[in-house]
Every structure is written in C-alpha cells, then in structure tokens.
Scaffold this motif. Structure first.
Motif, PDB file in Angstrom:
ATOM      1  N   GLY A   1     124.266 -79.690 128.136  1.00 39.13           N
ATOM      2  CA  GLY A   1     125.508 -79.488 128.853  1.00 39.13           C
ATOM      3  C   GLY A   1     125.677 -78.100 129.449  1.00 39.13           C
ATOM      4  N   ILE A   2     124.795 -77.165 129.137  1.00 37.55           N
ATOM      5  CA  ILE A   2     124.892 -75.816 129.684  1.00 37.55           C
ATOM      6  C   ILE A   2     123.781 -75.628 130.705  1.00 37.55           C
ATOM      7  CG2 ILE A   2     124.732 -73.356 129.173  1.00 37.55           C
ATOM      8  CD1 ILE A   2     125.899 -73.943 126.440  1.00 37.55           C
ATOM      9  N   ARG A   3     124.155 -75.186 131.891  1.00 39.69           N
ATOM     10  CA  ARG A   3     123.177 -74.971 132.955  1.00 39.69           C
ATOM     11  C   ARG A   3     122.285 -73.798 132.580  1.00 39.69           C
ATOM     12  NH1 ARG A   3     126.788 -77.356 136.900  1.00 39.69           N
ATOM     13  NH2 ARG A   3     126.320 -79.523 136.552  1.00 39.69           N
ATOM     14  N   GLN A   4     121.004 -74.001 132.702  1.00 36.45           N
ATOM     15  CA  GLN A   4     120.024 -72.978 132.361  1.00 36.45           C
ATOM     16  C   GLN A   4     119.529 -72.241 133.609  1.00 36.45           C
ATOM     17  OE1 GLN A   4     119.200 -72.349 129.037  1.00 36.45           O
ATOM     18  NE2 GLN A   4     120.835 -73.820 128.648  1.00 36.45           N
ATOM     19  N   PHE A   5     120.357 -72.218 134.650  1.00 35.88           N
ATOM     20  CA  PHE A   5     119.986 -71.538 135.884  1.00 35.88           C
ATOM     21  C   PHE A   5     121.232 -70.970 136.533  1.00 35.88           C
ATOM     22  CE2 PHE A   5     120.575 -76.060 136.781  1.00 35.88           C
ATOM     23  CZ  PHE A   5     121.426 -76.062 137.866  1.00 35.88           C
ATOM     24  N   ASP A   6     121.044 -70.027 137.429  1.00 37.59           N
ATOM     25  CA  ASP A   6     122.151 -69.422 138.164  1.00 37.59           C
ATOM     26  C   ASP A   6     122.619 -70.429 139.203  1.00 37.59           C
ATOM     27  OD1 ASP A   6     123.811 -68.034 139.919  1.00 37.59           O
ATOM     28  OD2 ASP A   6     122.572 -66.226 139.915  1.00 37.59           O
ATOM     29  N   GLU A   7     123.708 -71.115 138.893  1.00 43.79           N
ATOM     30  CA  GLU A   7     124.163 -72.215 139.730  1.00 43.79           C
ATOM     31  C   GLU A   7     124.540 -71.763 141.136  1.00 43.79           C
ATOM     32  OE1 GLU A   7     126.960 -76.156 139.475  1.00 43.79           O
ATOM     33  OE2 GLU A   7     127.542 -74.436 138.263  1.00 43.79           O
ATOM     34  N   SER A   8     125.260 -70.659 141.274  1.00 41.37           N
ATOM     35  CA  SER A   8     125.692 -70.243 142.610  1.00 41.37           C
ATOM     36  C   SER A   8     124.489 -69.875 143.478  1.00 41.37           C
ATOM     37  CB  SER A   8     126.700 -69.099 142.542  1.00 41.37           C
ATOM     38  OG  SER A   8     126.115 -67.951 141.983  1.00 41.37           O
ATOM     39  N   ALA A   9     123.493 -69.210 142.913  1.00 41.07           N
ATOM     40  CA  ALA A   9     122.284 -68.866 143.678  1.00 41.07           C
ATOM     41  C   ALA A   9     121.508 -70.127 144.045  1.00 41.07           C
ATOM     42  CB  ALA A   9     121.400 -67.915 142.878  1.00 41.07           C
ATOM     43  N   ALA A  10     121.415 -71.067 143.122  1.00 36.25           N
ATOM     44  CA  ALA A  10     120.690 -72.314 143.391  1.00 36.25           C
ATOM     45  C   ALA A  10     121.384 -73.123 144.485  1.00 36.25           C
ATOM     46  CB  ALA A  10     120.564 -73.144 142.108  1.00 36.25           C
ATOM     47  N   LEU A  11     122.699 -73.187 144.444  1.00 31.37           N
ATOM     48  CA  LEU A  11     123.439 -73.940 145.454  1.00 31.37           C
ATOM     49  C   LEU A  11     123.328 -73.280 146.828  1.00 31.37           C
ATOM     50  CD1 LEU A  11     126.606 -74.951 143.400  1.00 31.37           C
ATOM     51  CD2 LEU A  11     124.672 -76.404 144.056  1.00 31.37           C
ATOM     52  N   GLU A  12     123.335 -71.964 146.851  1.00 31.80           N
ATOM     53  CA  GLU A  12     123.167 -71.248 148.120  1.00 31.80           C
ATOM     54  C   GLU A  12     121.794 -71.551 148.726  1.00 31.80           C
ATOM     55  OE1 GLU A  12     122.928 -66.630 149.406  1.00 31.80           O
ATOM     56  OE2 GLU A  12     124.610 -67.174 148.107  1.00 31.80           O
ATOM     57  N   ARG A  13     120.766 -71.557 147.894  1.00 33.97           N
ATOM     58  CA  ARG A  13     119.417 -71.867 148.389  1.00 33.97           C
ATOM     59  C   ARG A  13     119.313 -73.328 148.821  1.00 33.97           C
ATOM     60  NH1 ARG A  13     117.550 -69.540 143.485  1.00 33.97           N
ATOM     61  NH2 ARG A  13     117.855 -67.313 143.635  1.00 33.97           N
TER      62      ARG A  13
END
Length: 192
Positions: free
Chosen positions: A3-15
């Motif tokens: 349930g916890i994201r193991q990545f930088d969500e905002s950076a991933a979504l931007e890419r």
C-alpha cells in the motif's frame, strides 16, 4: 510495505506525462512508461491499474495546470492583450520541447486507440473548460463593448481556432507565423 508507493510519484507522473505527450496515447506502451519513470511495470499496474487509468491520472493533472495557466493568461486588463496572452500561452505550450511536442489534447483526440469512453470524456471536459474560461473573460464589461460576436460564439471560435494552430504548428513549425495568424483573428473578433 503493502500500500505504500516505493517510488517518487510526482516525478514518475511527470515523466509519464512527457511520454504520452511526445509519443501519443496509442503508441505508448507500459514498457515505455516503465523505462521513462524508472518504475517497474508491475508497480505501475499496482499503483494505477492499466495504461488508460494512468493516462487519465496524468491527463487530469495536466488539465488542472493547463487551465490554471490559461486563466492567468486571460487575466490581462485589456481584452486584446488578454487574447494575445492566451494565444501566446497555447503556442508556447505546443512548441515546447525538442522535437516540439504539439498539443496533448489534440494528439489524444485524433488517436484512434484513445477512442475509449473515459478518454473521450476527459478530452471533452478539457475542451468545454477552455471554452468556458474564454466565455467568462469575454463576458466582462470591457470585452462586451469590444466584441464583434456574442461571448459564447467568440469563445467557441477562438477555442476551435487553437486546434487549427496545432495543425499549422505541425506543418510549418514556425511560432512567429502562428502568433501572426492569431493576431489576425484577434483583429476580426475585437473592434479596433
């Protein structure tokens, strides 16, 4: 931890947004998105479901930012300056990047693979909100005194014209030409 994201969500979504914007919805694969974001496909599926769900998520964020910047451009005190700022914003958005990225909404709307109901609803919502922002600006007292058309008609014309600018950008890749053409339309819509 589940349930916890193991990545930088905002950076991933931007890419992910950049990949969808450059390649288009249909040609973009989950592998493309995994490579661009640095997040494994399985983690992307777990976090967002499928490609359409991920696209809708990033498109909604894009739409929110785009409309905020569009409204800022339209907030100029003089109507002609407001419309020039609007067109400058639209043209700068579509001509950014190397190669230029074009218009995310138009690219998606013309992609046969993005004809799903949810994506089409998101695109229509964006078009409606652009038209609404224009109508609101064109309904102010100063604008009403200068317009050659009713605010809603002028807004529809201006919004539709931006789709033609997208086509011309792809053909000529000349921002000065686009801005000059937009200036001509402003002269038609706004009384001297």
């Amino acid at each position: 931890m589940a349930g916890i994201r193991q990545f930088d969500e905002s950076a991933a979504l931007e890419r992910a947004l950049e990949v969808f914007w450059q390649k288009g919805y249909g040609p973009t694969s989950m592998q493309d998105l995994a490579e661009a974001t640095g997040v494994q496909r399985g983690s992307l599926y777990n976090a967002y479901g499928d490609k359409e769900s991920l696209f809708l998520h990033v498109y909604n964020q894009y739409k929110t930012a785009y409309l905020q910047d569009l409204r800022t451009a339209l907030a100029q005190p003089r109507l002609d300056d407001s419309l020039r700022a609007f067109f400058d914003f639209c043209i700068n958005s579509m001509t950014a990047g190397t190669p230029t990225r074009g218009c995310m909404t138009t690219k998606t709307a013309t992609d046969i693979q993005s004809s799903g109901e949810n994506i089409q609803a998101a695109i229509k919502s964006m078009a409606d909100e652009v038209e609404q922002a224009l109508t609101e600006r064109l309904s102010t007292a100063d604008a009403l005194a200068q317009l050659e058309l009713q605010p809603a008609e002028a807004a529809r014309l201006l919004a539709t014209f931006t789709r033609g600018l997208v086509f011309m950008e792809r053909v000529y890749q000349d921002p000065a030409r686009l801005k000059a053409t937009a200036g001509s339309l402003i002269k038609v819509v706004v009384r001297a």
